[in-house]
Scaffold this motif. Sequence first.
Motif, mmCIF file in Angstrom:
data_model
loop_
_atom_site.group_PDB
_atom_site.id
_atom_site.type_symbol
_atom_site.label_atom_id
_atom_site.label_comp_id
_atom_site.label_asym_id
_atom_site.label_seq_id
_atom_site.Cartn_x
_atom_site.Cartn_y
_atom_site.Cartn_z
ATOM 1 N N GLU A 295 -0.660 1.286 4.407
ATOM 2 C CA GLU A 295 -0.901 0.498 5.607
ATOM 3 C C GLU A 295 -2.256 -0.203 5.516
ATOM 4 O O GLU A 295 -3.148 0.217 4.780
ATOM 5 N N HIS B 126 1.802 -1.649 9.863
ATOM 6 C CA HIS B 126 2.526 -0.538 9.252
ATOM 7 C C HIS B 126 3.513 -1.003 8.194
ATOM 8 O O HIS B 126 3.789 -0.278 7.231
ATOM 9 N N TYR C 212 5.887 4.255 15.762
ATOM 10 C CA TYR C 212 4.524 4.575 15.361
ATOM 11 C C TYR C 212 3.774 4.969 16.631
ATOM 12 O O TYR C 212 3.349 4.103 17.398
#
Length: 649
Positions: free
Chosen positions: A378, A343, A548
């Motif tokens: 990402e 990420h 996340y």
Amino acid sequence: MITSLLVANRGEIARRIFRTCRTLGIATVAVYADPDADARHTREADTAVRLPGTAPADTYLRADLLIRAALDAGADAVHPGYGFLSENAEFARAVQDAGLLWVGPPPAAIAAMGSKTAAKRLMAAAGVPVLTVGAEPTEADLPLLVKAAAGGGGRGMRVVRTLAELPGALAAARAEAAAAFGDDEVFCEPYLPTGRHLEVQLLADAHGTVWAVGDRDCSLQRRHQKVIEEAPAPGLDPDLRTRLHTAATAAARAIGYRGAGTAEFLLAPDGRLAFLEMNTRLQVEHPVTEAVTGLDLVALQLAVAEGEKLPAAAPPTDGCAIEARLYAEDPARDWQPATGTVHLLEVPGVDVEFGTHPAPAGLRLDAGIGDSTGTGGEDRITVHYDPMIAKLVAWAPTRRAAARRLADALARTRLHGPATNRELLVRALRHPAFLDGAVHTAFLTEHADQLLGQDAKSAPLAALAAALADAAARRTGAVPSGWRNLPSQPQHKRYRTADGAELDVRYRLTRDGLLAEDHPDVQLLGSTPESVDLAVGPLRRRYRIARYGDRVHVDGPTEHHALTVLDRFPDPAAQVAPGTLLAPMPGTVVRIAAEPGQQVTAGQPLLWLEAMKMEHQVTAPADGTLAELPVTVGRQVETGAVLAVVTAS
């Protein structure tokens, strides 16, 4: 003259080569398999050509598809990068036969070094020292290292400490070598557990000039694969350095070498120097040589391929450079590779991405994903390719200064995603033995107690910061989540650390501030969903938090924690029966060594999974009976799939 270059590779090395091409005014062509459709190298090239499929055998290892891609895109040259077909003589010949310029050594030179056994015979004839074992090893030869003749990257290698182990090691190495390289030839050589892995960067032109472009030490390894590399190699006296460079240039001249390559040697504790192999391509660790010489080795590869002549001598080296490879893997779990989304990759202080010579005390980042500022979307680490995320290089006038600069940069890096080896790298670079130059190939094993594991003491505070950030995210108006005017039950959050420990966080937010059950001396100074400031006694500590899904990354002042949010009330149905072995990652079952109903002992190999360019052994967790084996050779499994069930005897 090269006007358009296809890079027959992917990821970091493709991006690195494109960088030089942009500087030289050369158009770039990328190739990509389906998992790389949105990869950085695919997006950054001027033209990208799809290789339909997923597995490397169907894409990046298909010489016919790569050559067709170059012709269709109008490229006039091919650079192979490293890995895949970079050391395949037949591919080099096919490129030339198609009328394309091959940016690499002559196919005959590649073929000469393609078999380690043949290469050793050739080097011995040229007067280069080699390690040898007789056709029938004896007790006096132990320990031994079984190696694949066509191998690389640590594959097809086994350490043998007793003669009784030799037949099994030979069989296992042959099977892995056949699967990885299509060639099951293996051989034995003396195993030096505390030797040093030294290498010389070579560059040769078509006019008879051969450069020994400095040397490197690549001794810090796991699974026979390099983790930390540096230039120049520390602690070599002038005579040894001269012998090393002389042997390397003799190796290059013996095979009529041209282009960039690396001669690798093993230095025994008693000072014996022996040739290991020659990599007929650019090395992963080439940036450290670029950092201490100011050279662009890719630009020189292109120049040599175009027929240009090198100056008479290589430039001198200046200062010291150290490279650390950031891998998606868990060192505490036998270096188990990890997959998943990266990420964020944010490296403060990077001066240049894919540069040639960082500024004094500078940093260089070479990555197949992300960029030096952490922006740009990402990327995923998949089961199909090597789990390397990035390489970080530090240059400084002295070795200790370079090590300190690199360790500090890694410690400050924000890296959110799968498990990584970042903490191990920081500890290794700061270890007194490393700083003293006491490096050898067993360094990581010898110092494992000090290098592995998480900082358990800081984890509870990181979990508290994660809980307070979550509360801030759920804040409505001026009233924080969990605030009560009257005494009540504390807020409760549960997390699991990367080491598997479970943490319970209980706290209250009152008119008098934070009341944390396990941290009575902690005060909350401020919180947002992204940051939490805590006063721990007289110390103020700031945490940055990112969530996340059910994963929370907490970046503290000097430590980093990846936490998994747990349900307060776990579902009993989610538990697995004792003795159940689950797939730790997606992969393919390549070998099975037991049958259902068989009695097994703790640690006995049951099967092998192939994933991310490595084989992973699955062993019995305890003595018992192999009750279930629901997989077969060739079956692909996902993470968490049941591989076997062993019931206690």
